[in-house]
Design a protein around this motif. Structure first.
Motif, short mmCIF file in Angstrom:
data_model
loop_
_atom_site.label_atom_id
_atom_site.label_comp_id
_atom_site.label_asym_id
_atom_site.label_seq_id
_atom_site.Cartn_x
_atom_site.Cartn_y
_atom_site.Cartn_z
N ARG A 1 13.92 7.08 -6.46
CA ARG A 1 14.22 6.49 -7.77
C ARG A 1 13.07 6.68 -8.76
N SER A 2 12.05 7.44 -8.36
CA SER A 2 10.88 7.64 -9.23
C SER A 2 10.30 6.30 -9.68
N ALA A 3 10.20 5.40 -8.73
CA ALA A 3 9.73 4.04 -9.01
C ALA A 3 8.28 3.89 -8.54
N ARG A 4 7.58 2.97 -9.15
CA ARG A 4 6.25 2.62 -8.68
C ARG A 4 6.39 1.77 -7.42
N PHE A 5 5.42 1.90 -6.52
CA PHE A 5 5.49 1.21 -5.23
C PHE A 5 4.24 0.36 -5.05
N PRO B 1 3.43 7.01 -7.63
CA PRO B 1 2.55 5.96 -8.15
C PRO B 1 2.58 4.74 -7.22
N THR B 2 1.46 4.40 -6.65
CA THR B 2 1.39 3.33 -5.66
C THR B 2 0.27 2.36 -5.99
N ALA B 3 0.33 1.21 -5.35
CA ALA B 3 -0.73 0.21 -5.44
C ALA B 3 -0.77 -0.55 -4.12
N ILE B 4 -1.96 -0.89 -3.66
CA ILE B 4 -2.13 -1.63 -2.41
C ILE B 4 -2.92 -2.90 -2.71
N ALA B 5 -2.30 -4.03 -2.45
CA ALA B 5 -2.97 -5.32 -2.63
C ALA B 5 -3.33 -5.88 -1.26
N ALA C 1 0.24 -3.89 -9.87
CA ALA C 1 1.43 -3.04 -9.87
C ALA C 1 1.70 -2.42 -11.23
N SER C 2 1.23 -3.05 -12.28
CA SER C 2 1.51 -2.54 -13.62
C SER C 2 0.47 -1.53 -14.09
N GLY C 3 -0.56 -1.32 -13.31
CA GLY C 3 -1.60 -0.37 -13.69
C GLY C 3 -1.46 0.95 -12.97
N ALA C 4 -2.50 1.77 -13.08
CA ALA C 4 -2.47 3.11 -12.49
C ALA C 4 -3.36 3.24 -11.26
N ILE D 1 -14.10 -9.83 -5.13
CA ILE D 1 -13.03 -9.48 -6.07
C ILE D 1 -13.58 -8.77 -7.31
N SER D 2 -14.76 -8.16 -7.17
CA SER D 2 -15.35 -7.46 -8.32
C SER D 2 -14.42 -6.39 -8.87
N LEU D 3 -13.73 -5.68 -7.96
CA LEU D 3 -12.85 -4.60 -8.40
C LEU D 3 -11.65 -5.15 -9.18
N ALA D 4 -11.07 -6.24 -8.68
CA ALA D 4 -9.94 -6.85 -9.38
C ALA D 4 -10.36 -7.36 -10.75
N LEU D 5 -11.55 -7.92 -10.83
CA LEU D 5 -12.04 -8.41 -12.11
C LEU D 5 -12.29 -7.26 -13.08
N GLN D 6 -12.85 -6.17 -12.56
CA GLN D 6 -13.18 -5.02 -13.39
C GLN D 6 -11.93 -4.28 -13.86
N LEU D 7 -11.02 -4.01 -12.94
CA LEU D 7 -9.85 -3.18 -13.26
C LEU D 7 -8.71 -3.97 -13.91
N LEU D 8 -8.53 -5.21 -13.46
CA LEU D 8 -7.35 -5.98 -13.86
C LEU D 8 -7.68 -7.16 -14.75
#
Length: 320
Positions: A114-118, A173-177, A234-237, A286-293
């Motif tokens: 479906r060309s969806a983000r995952f 396009p994927t994201a891992i939390a 999920a909404s980012g790249a 959580i430095s990365l989450a603070l920086q990116l998100l």
């Protein structure tokens, strides 16, 4: 069911679980139409019952290990299917590994088709034995696949590897939390975890059983904060992984005291021997989450516990 055209569509596997149901709520609130998929082995229909008459919500009963058909376009898939509590994943280790492998492949194939983000909901447990230092995303982790918990650790690590492989091989396009200890309304009180036990005991008017000396610590993230982090990722790249959890440590004894006080109990506690596999501490960097998100938890443990106990008190014993 017909959906309005132009409205983004999210699929949430494991959407009737504790975290998944809150994610469904948040997605609907922000304007998504949501398809929730669950086989109800660990999820509960009651968690999404309040959404039954919502026109932009659809509930499908299905097992991602067998594959589930979604007969419309999809913008994003949040893959939360699979047991997360020791009381569940130790019960059937083979099923635990099947949903993380075959189930994740099926979810990834749906996203690709479906060309969806995952977005994958992973876990802090992939880091292995806890240390005194906060876990960073570049920590390789150290786990023993042959110990009693190996099926869960390795299942989640494999799911991360699959997600990464689809990203690099198919440009999906994927994201891992990597989600750390999360709590709040609708959490299961029979999952064998420390906080669940405290709440159950306090609501029953029983003494709280504190493992060890109570000086061990936990990092607790309120569910609304965790959901906000997952959605931001999920909404980012950025493909991840990114830690989603609270960097603030609190002692087990202070958690027990807060639960007892909020519940209006005497606060009687019994100190018991800690299980041999008891985690002494685990907290995220959580430095990365603070920086990116621009994300960090906003809810204090005290406020989150108050909201959680109020919900269970209002929900009644059938949820306890």
């Amino acid at each position: 069911m017909s959906h309005a055209e132009g409205v983004p569509h999210a699929v949430v596997t494991g959407g009737a679980g504790f975290l998944g149901s809150h994610l469904c709520d948040a997605l609907l609130h922000t304007g998504y139409r949501v398809t929730c998929i669950d086989n109800f082995e660990t999820g509960r229909r009651a968690n999404v019952e309040h959404l039954r008459d919502t026109p932009t919500f659809r509930l499908l009963r299905g097992d991602m290990s067998d594959g589930v058909e979604v007969d419309e376009p999809v913008d994003v898939i949040f893959h939360l299917a699979g047991p997360a509590a020791p009381s569940d994943y130790l019960l059937d280790p083979v099923s635990t590994m099947r949903i993380a492998s075959v189930g994740t492949i099926n979810a990834l194939d749906l996203a690709r088709d479906r060309s969806a983000r995952f977005a994958l909901a992973s876990t802090s447990e992939i880091y292995g034995a806890a240390t005194d230092e906060p876990n960073r995303e570049d920590d390789a982790g150290h786990v023993n696949p042959a110990d009693g918990y190996g099926a869960y650790y390795e299942a989640r690590r494999f799911a991360e590897a699959l997600t990464t492989a689809y990203h690099t091989t198919y440009n999906l396009p994927t994201a891992i939390a990597r989600i750390f200890n999360t709590y709040g309304p609708r959490m299961r009180l029979d999952d064998g975890r420390m906080l669940s036990r405290f709440i159950r005991q306090a609501l029953a008017g029983a003494p709280l059983t504190v493992p060890g000396s109570g000086s061990e610590t936990r990092s607790l993230c309120y569910v609304d904060d965790a959901v906000a982090g997952i959605m931001a990722l999920a909404s980012g790249a950025y493909p991840g992984p990114v830690n989603i959890g609270s960097p603030d440590e609190v002692t087990i004894l202070s958690i027990a005291r807060d639960v007892a006080e909020i519940a209006g109990r005497s606060g009687e506690m019994i100190f018991v021997e800690a299980p041999p596999n008891e985690v002494h501490t685990r907290k995220p960097d959580i430095s990365l989450a603070l920086q990116l998100l621009g994300w960090r938890p906003r809810t204090s443990v005290r406020d989150g516990l108050a909201d959680t106990l109020a919900w269970f008190r209002d929900a009644g014993v059938r949820h306890v």
